[in-house]
Scaffold this motif. Structure first.
Motif, mmCIF file in Angstrom:
data_model
loop_
_atom_site.group_PDB
_atom_site.id
_atom_site.type_symbol
_atom_site.label_atom_id
_atom_site.label_comp_id
_atom_site.label_asym_id
_atom_site.label_seq_id
_atom_site.Cartn_x
_atom_site.Cartn_y
_atom_site.Cartn_z
ATOM 1 N N ILE A 88 0.854 -1.191 0.000
ATOM 2 C CA ILE A 88 0.000 0.000 0.000
ATOM 3 C C ILE A 88 0.886 1.236 0.000
ATOM 4 N N TYR A 89 1.152 1.720 -1.180
ATOM 5 C CA TYR A 89 1.920 2.948 -1.379
ATOM 6 C C TYR A 89 0.961 4.004 -1.911
ATOM 7 N N ILE A 90 0.807 5.069 -1.167
ATOM 8 C CA ILE A 90 -0.191 6.083 -1.518
ATOM 9 C C ILE A 90 0.523 7.331 -2.014
ATOM 10 N N GLU A 91 0.241 7.700 -3.240
ATOM 11 C CA GLU A 91 0.858 8.886 -3.835
ATOM 12 C C GLU A 91 -0.179 9.743 -4.566
ATOM 13 N N SER A 92 -1.412 9.665 -4.091
ATOM 14 C CA SER A 92 -2.492 10.503 -4.629
ATOM 15 C C SER A 92 -3.448 10.821 -3.481
ATOM 16 N N PRO A 93 -4.293 11.817 -3.631
ATOM 17 C CA PRO A 93 -5.178 12.230 -2.522
ATOM 18 C C PRO A 93 -6.396 11.338 -2.352
ATOM 19 N N ILE A 94 -6.157 10.032 -2.153
ATOM 20 C CA ILE A 94 -7.287 9.115 -1.979
ATOM 21 C C ILE A 94 -7.793 9.176 -0.543
ATOM 22 N N THR A 95 -9.012 8.689 -0.348
ATOM 23 C CA THR A 95 -9.601 8.540 0.984
ATOM 24 C C THR A 95 -9.901 7.068 1.200
ATOM 25 N N MET A 96 -9.346 6.496 2.259
ATOM 26 C CA MET A 96 -9.553 5.078 2.559
ATOM 27 C C MET A 96 -10.087 4.947 3.983
ATOM 28 N N ILE A 97 -11.247 4.318 4.130
ATOM 29 C CA ILE A 97 -11.897 4.263 5.435
ATOM 30 C C ILE A 97 -12.451 2.871 5.679
ATOM 31 N N GLY A 98 -12.326 2.387 6.899
ATOM 32 C CA GLY A 98 -12.884 1.098 7.259
ATOM 33 C C GLY A 98 -14.404 1.138 7.265
ATOM 34 N N ALA A 99 -15.016 0.010 6.925
ATOM 35 C CA ALA A 99 -16.483 -0.098 6.891
ATOM 36 C C ALA A 99 -16.879 -1.408 7.554
ATOM 37 N N ALA A 100 -17.496 -1.313 8.721
ATOM 38 C CA ALA A 100 -17.867 -2.515 9.472
ATOM 39 C C ALA A 100 -18.907 -2.152 10.513
ATOM 40 N N ALA A 101 -19.569 -3.162 11.024
ATOM 41 C CA ALA A 101 -20.543 -2.952 12.091
ATOM 42 C C ALA A 101 -19.829 -2.759 13.420
ATOM 43 N N GLY A 102 -20.496 -2.079 14.350
ATOM 44 C CA GLY A 102 -19.949 -1.931 15.692
ATOM 45 C C GLY A 102 -18.723 -1.051 15.740
ATOM 46 N N LYS A 103 -17.688 -1.512 16.464
ATOM 47 C CA LYS A 103 -16.435 -0.764 16.581
ATOM 48 C C LYS A 103 -15.623 -0.992 15.316
ATOM 49 N N VAL A 104 -15.715 -0.044 14.414
ATOM 50 C CA VAL A 104 -15.233 -0.245 13.047
ATOM 51 C C VAL A 104 -13.747 -0.582 13.020
ATOM 52 N N ALA A 105 -12.927 0.198 13.719
ATOM 53 C CA ALA A 105 -11.475 0.025 13.624
ATOM 54 C C ALA A 105 -11.020 -1.360 14.068
ATOM 55 N N GLU A 106 -11.765 -1.999 14.957
ATOM 56 C CA GLU A 106 -11.378 -3.323 15.438
ATOM 57 C C GLU A 106 -11.733 -4.423 14.440
#
Length: 516
Positions: free
Chosen positions: A214-232
């Motif tokens: 995962i090499y990011i070199e553009s202004p992308i937006t990446m976000i987790g999507a899940a039920a409950g406590k998303v980050a976990e």
């Protein structure tokens, strides 16, 4: 499908549905039927005459079936029918009449659609670029936050392993979702940036994603999507290389609501010095928000911000339980770091070095297995309103020409000292609360020259301020009280400036000077 009724009552049956027919001549209503309508006849080429705009129930319907559907069919039945529609068809149904508009805006309908697409059990609001937050629907000021969030998040790519084949094999089932794209891997989603309608928003759904590059070199937006406590529920880890690398071109990138791990098999290999959970390099300023960041490697750091122009905003993250440094800022890097939880790291919770100059506010830095904050080798930084406590060595250490500014922080319950300035360290410590540390609240030694001004230094298990071994410094305007030993101790060739302090209620004297 057209239903036909037979028999004498066929014309009046409420279940008779209108069907397309050849054009026919129709007489418009007279003034006795509708005020202002024409009494002349016109040609009607297969279209119903325009109805007047009315509020409330739909009126002047040309067919009993339409009147029944729009006015008399119970709400529960209409809602059941609407529950089979996807979002675009539901919006079209809302345009039919006022009643349909109200029913098609039902939050339960939109919650079902929303959770099917995004998985969130609370709406994720996205009012502007780089800003995401979840809300409780019951406390939101608008009646349907599910629909509002759906509109904000609609054009996005989804990383959902195993679902892409199903989605693209059933176009009729997902008709109207042409602006959504599905991928099996994050790498594929990052490579799909040329798709039409793609606006750089990537949802990473529940799961563990391992060893993707995962090499990011553009202004992308990446976000987790899940039920409950998303980050976990959304876990991205690497065992060989840095998990995320932000490069020049990622100035406005966003990564949020996920766990980011670096978990190498050989945890002590020296080449992992250059590997991190997050690596932020020159001339990029991504936003990292609501992430859990963990590194099991015993060398390097969990987060490395390095180089001129490296200026991220890291907020609401948990950088804890790492087997190395938590947050490392070096080589003229800057950035804003707010409201983070930084705890139980094997080395410093935050390490600032070589002209690094971050702004660090409202961080909770505690229970470190080493020092809480370490500034070294010309490291700088502005630290405000942080809670620094229960670290094994000092809460805040300054060494080798480092010169941080520490304002309105609480530095307490250190297992050794509160603030330790040594080997030509400097720094400004202003209006802090420094208390209940095992040894002195402030230690100054070996040609160090800090400014200690306007602080409350109290209830130390030994002295308040201890200056020894050629220590210098300005000790001014502090309230020093309740310490077990002297409020200020000066020893061994030390020569500080001490003025305008209030020193009282100590258990062993106010100021103690010893030439040895």
């Amino acid at each position: 499908m057209v239903a036909e009724e037979s028999g004498p009552g066929a014309q009046n049956s409420p279940y008779q549905l209108r069907r397309k027919s050849l054009p026919k001549r129709t007489v418009c209503p007279t003034k006795t039927n509708m005020e202002g309508a024409s009494t002349s006849t016109i040609e009607n080429f297969g279209h119903r005459p325009k109805r007047p705009r009315v509020s409330g129930k739909c009126q002047d319907l040309s067919a009993p079936a339409e009147q029944y559907l729009q006015e008399k069919l119970p709400d529960e039945v209409v809602l059941k029918i609407f529950s089979y529609l996807l979002e675009q068809d539901l919006c079209r149904a809302a345009c039919v009449c006022k009643r349909f508009g109200e029913l098609a805006n039902d939050p339960i309908l939109w919650k079902r659609l929303y959770m099917e697409v995004f998985e969130y059990t609370r709406p994720m609001m996205h009012p502007e670029a780089g800003k995401f937050y979840q809300i409780n629907p019951e406390e939101y000021e608008q009646p349907n936050p599910w629909k509002e969030s759906f509109q904000q998040l609609y054009k996005g790519a989804h990383v959902k392993p195993g679902f892409a084949e199903h989605f693209y094999s059933n176009p009729a089932r997902y008709k109207g979702r042409d602006n959504m794209f599905y991928y099996d891997t994050i790498e594929d989603a990052l490579g799909g940036g040329q798709e039409p309608h793609f606006d750089g928003l990537i949802f990473v759904h529940s799961g563990i994603y391992t060893d993707e590059w995962i090499y990011i070199e553009s202004p992308i937006t990446m976000i987790g999507a899940a039920a409950g406590k998303v980050a976990e529920k959304v876990i991205i880890e690497n065992t060989r290389d840095s998990t995320f690398v932000f490069m020049e071109g990622s100035e406005d990138a966003f990564v949020g609501y996920m766990t980011i791990r670096f978990n190498p098999d050989d945890k002590s290999a020296q080449h992992h010095n250059a590997h991190h959970c997050l690596e932020i390099t020159v001339n990029c300023s991504p936003i990292i928000d609501h992430c859990i960041i963990r590194s099991t490697c015993t060398v390097g750091s969990a987060v490395c911000v390095s180089g001129q122009g490296a200026c991220p905003k890291i907020k609401h993250c948990n950088i804890s339980d790492c087997e190395n440094v938590g947050l490392y800022i070096t080589d003229h890097a800057q950035g804003i770091y707010e409201d983070n939880e930084i705890s139980n790291n094997a080395l410093a919770g935050i390490w600032v070095k070589n002209h690094g100059n971050p702004i660090i506010r409202r961080n909770h830095i505690h229970h470190g297995r080493d020092v809480g904050v370490f500034t070294f080798d010309h490291g700088m930084g502005y630290f405000e309103s942080c809670n620094i406590h229960r670290n094994r060595i000092a809460g805040f250490e300054v060494k080798a020409y480092a010169n941080p500014t520490v304002v309105r922080c609480e530095i307490h319950h250190g297992q050794t000292g509160g603030i330790y300035v040594h080997e030509k360290g400097r720094g400004q410590f202003i209006e802090n609360k420094i208390y209940a540390n095992n040894f002195a609240g402030v230690w100054i030694t070996s040609n160090s020259d800090p400014t200690i001004r306007g602080n409350a230094i109290f209830n130390g298990n030994q002295g308040g301020v201890y200056i020894f071994g050629d220590g210098r410094g300005l000790i001014e305007g502090n309230d020093i009280y309740g310490n077990a030993l002297a409020g200020i101790q000066i020893r061994t060739n030390s020569c500080p400036i001490v003025r305008h302090n209030k020193i009282h209620d100590g258990q062993h004297g106010g100021i103690y000077v010893d030439w040895k």
